[in-house]
Design a protein around this motif. Structure first.
Motif, mmCIF file in Angstrom:
data_model
loop_
_atom_site.group_PDB
_atom_site.id
_atom_site.type_symbol
_atom_site.label_atom_id
_atom_site.label_comp_id
_atom_site.label_asym_id
_atom_site.label_seq_id
_atom_site.Cartn_x
_atom_site.Cartn_y
_atom_site.Cartn_z
ATOM 1 N N GLU A 58 -4.801 -4.309 15.148
ATOM 2 C CA GLU A 58 -3.819 -3.677 14.252
ATOM 3 C C GLU A 58 -4.389 -2.393 13.652
ATOM 4 O OE1 GLU A 58 -2.848 -6.738 11.493
ATOM 5 O OE2 GLU A 58 -1.414 -7.731 12.847
ATOM 6 N N ARG A 59 -5.679 -2.378 13.355
ATOM 7 C CA ARG A 59 -6.304 -1.158 12.838
ATOM 8 C C ARG A 59 -6.293 -0.055 13.898
ATOM 9 N NH1 ARG A 59 -9.540 -1.625 7.922
ATOM 10 N NH2 ARG A 59 -10.315 0.447 8.485
ATOM 11 N N LEU A 74 0.402 -6.621 20.325
ATOM 12 C CA LEU A 74 0.231 -7.471 19.142
ATOM 13 C C LEU A 74 1.269 -8.586 19.104
ATOM 14 C CD1 LEU A 74 -0.293 -4.621 16.510
ATOM 15 C CD2 LEU A 74 -2.074 -5.938 17.692
ATOM 16 N N GLU A 76 -7.074 -10.134 16.028
ATOM 17 C CA GLU A 76 -5.759 -9.482 16.007
ATOM 18 C C GLU A 76 -5.728 -8.371 14.962
ATOM 19 O OE1 GLU A 76 -1.317 -9.557 16.840
ATOM 20 O OE2 GLU A 76 -3.184 -9.871 17.938
ATOM 21 N N GLY A 77 -6.340 -8.618 13.834
ATOM 22 C CA GLY A 77 -6.381 -7.611 12.778
ATOM 23 C C GLY A 77 -7.120 -6.354 13.194
ATOM 24 N N VAL A 93 -4.122 0.267 16.326
ATOM 25 C CA VAL A 93 -2.727 0.712 16.439
ATOM 26 C C VAL A 93 -2.379 1.661 15.302
ATOM 27 C CG1 VAL A 93 -0.337 -0.076 16.251
ATOM 28 C CG2 VAL A 93 -1.932 -1.265 17.778
ATOM 29 N N ARG A 141 1.889 3.122 16.939
ATOM 30 C CA ARG A 141 2.486 1.787 16.878
ATOM 31 C C ARG A 141 3.582 1.605 17.914
ATOM 32 N NH1 ARG A 141 1.935 -2.353 13.799
ATOM 33 N NH2 ARG A 141 0.538 -1.191 12.420
ATOM 34 N N SER A 198 2.300 0.454 21.194
ATOM 35 C CA SER A 198 1.811 -0.929 21.184
ATOM 36 C C SER A 198 2.915 -1.929 21.476
ATOM 37 C CB SER A 198 1.166 -1.253 19.833
ATOM 38 O OG SER A 198 2.154 -1.430 18.816
#
Length: 365
Positions: A221-222, A193, A217-218, A224, A229, A232
């Motif tokens: 993020e979901r 990210l 990108e969002g 991850v 996290r 990532s």
């Protein structure tokens, strides 16, 4: 004189094997007394399997896998003893994406290749990453290996599916690979990210439009948030649209693709026996420093205390930048024969360039 010929592919025109042969043909015309050692090279992207099969032998197993953009596509697993090699680009390469929709493109085919490798008895699987047209964080790969999600099917439809993902169970996929050493061969060290992540760095070349970058990108993020996290943030997690992230989640170690191939083909030992190292690629520019073959080969040549020159379709760096990459001189096909012939007869044009370069570098002329 001993000349080590170690080029990458010339993207869109020549494989690495074809490029090495063309260079050798032209060089031999000018300096027939030179001893030429051909070592086609690759990073983790397209051509990875071809180069390793050429160098290591082994058995190629044909596999038909889901294509990232719909339908199916033929691919292969290379088996060398108990190690299997697979190339992600065979299942989801950008070259397969003429009708691409990056928001629905998935990596299930790469997971199918991994499954085929393991089902065939491999205890070590090396996955070549690079040249992909996907940006799903490797969600499709996880699904193909047994991972499940809420809602069901969220991992299978690229970023569009990840937009709804709430939870992911990785246990079945990890169990599927229990006892298997997994290696991610990657030429990039981006995190998943952020500004230097998979989406913002490579999304545009895969067809993600500027106005959709934040949305895509969002979705990652979901993914991850539903997995891990910390992983990532690892170098290489952003490789191949996030395939690196998925492999790291499954316990993979990461190794630069050029380094891995160099070790497999014995490049350091062969460079030590050479008097000159010749490398090359389609476009030689400063991005070649980012894990690309010419920089990797030049680094090996430097450690062996041998000079390295590059032959390329185009040379887009000056002499100062060139030497920063460890290359003494670089020569462009288009400068010698023009762009039209460079594309119409790539092997012949590269051979002509090699013949010309041999006049400068070989004392055997």
């Amino acid at each position: 004189m001993r000349v080590l010929v170690a080029p990458d592919k010339f993207a869109g025109t020549l494989t690495a094997v074809e490029a090495a042969r063309a260079i050798a043909e032209g060089w031999a015309r000018q300096a027939p007394g030179d001893e030429l050692d051909l070592v086609p090279m690759a990073d983790g992207g397209p051509g990875f399997l071809d180069v390793l099969h050429h160098a290591l032998g082994g058995e190629l197993e044909a596999v038909v896998v889901p294509r990232a953009f719909g339908g199916e596509v033929p691919a292969a697993v290379l088996r060398v003893g108990t190690t299997a090699y697979v190339e992600a680009a065979q299942a989801c390469g950008l070259h397969l994406a003429d009708d691409r929709d990056p928001e629905t493109a998935h990596t299930r085919g790469v997971g199918a290749l991994l499954a085929a490798a393991v089902d065939g008895g491999a205890t070590r699987v090396v996955v070549g990453l690079g040249g992909t047209g996907t940006n799903d964080g490797g969600a499709g790969l996880l699904s193909a290996l047994g991972a499940t999600s809420e809602p069901v099917g969220a991992l299978d439809r690229g970023p569009a599916g990840l937009a709804t993902v709430d939870s992911v169970d990785l246990a079945p996929a990890r169990e599927r690979l229990a006892g298997v050493e997994l290696v991610a061969a990657s030429d990039v060290d981006n995190q998943l990210l952020g500004l230097r992540g998979a989406t913002n760095t490579y999304g545009p070349q895969k067809g993600v439009t500027a106005e959709r970058l934040t949305w895509v990108e969002g979705t990652l993020e979901r993914l991850v948030a539903a997995t891990d996290r910390r992983t990532s943030l690892s170098p290489g997690a952003g490789a191949a649209g996030g395939l690196g992230f998925a492999l790291l989640l499954l316990g993979a170690t990461r190794q630069p693709g050029v380094e891995l191939v160099a070790e497999a083909v014995g490049l350091p030992e062969r460079a030590a026996r050479a008097d000159l190292v010749v490398t090359g690629e389609g476009a030689f520019d400063f991005s070649s420093r980012s894990g690309k073959v010419p920089y990797g080969v030049a680094s090996v040549a430097q450690r062996a205390l041998q000079p390295c020159v590059a032959l390329a379709g185009q040379v887009l760096v000056g002499s100062r930048e060139m030497r920063a990459l460890g290359v003494e001189s670089a020569y462009a096909v288009v400068d010698l024969v023009g762009e039209e012939r460079a594309f119409a007869d790539p092997a012949g044009a590269l051979a002509d360039l090699a013949e010309r370069v041999a006049r400068t570098w070989s004392p055997s002329r």
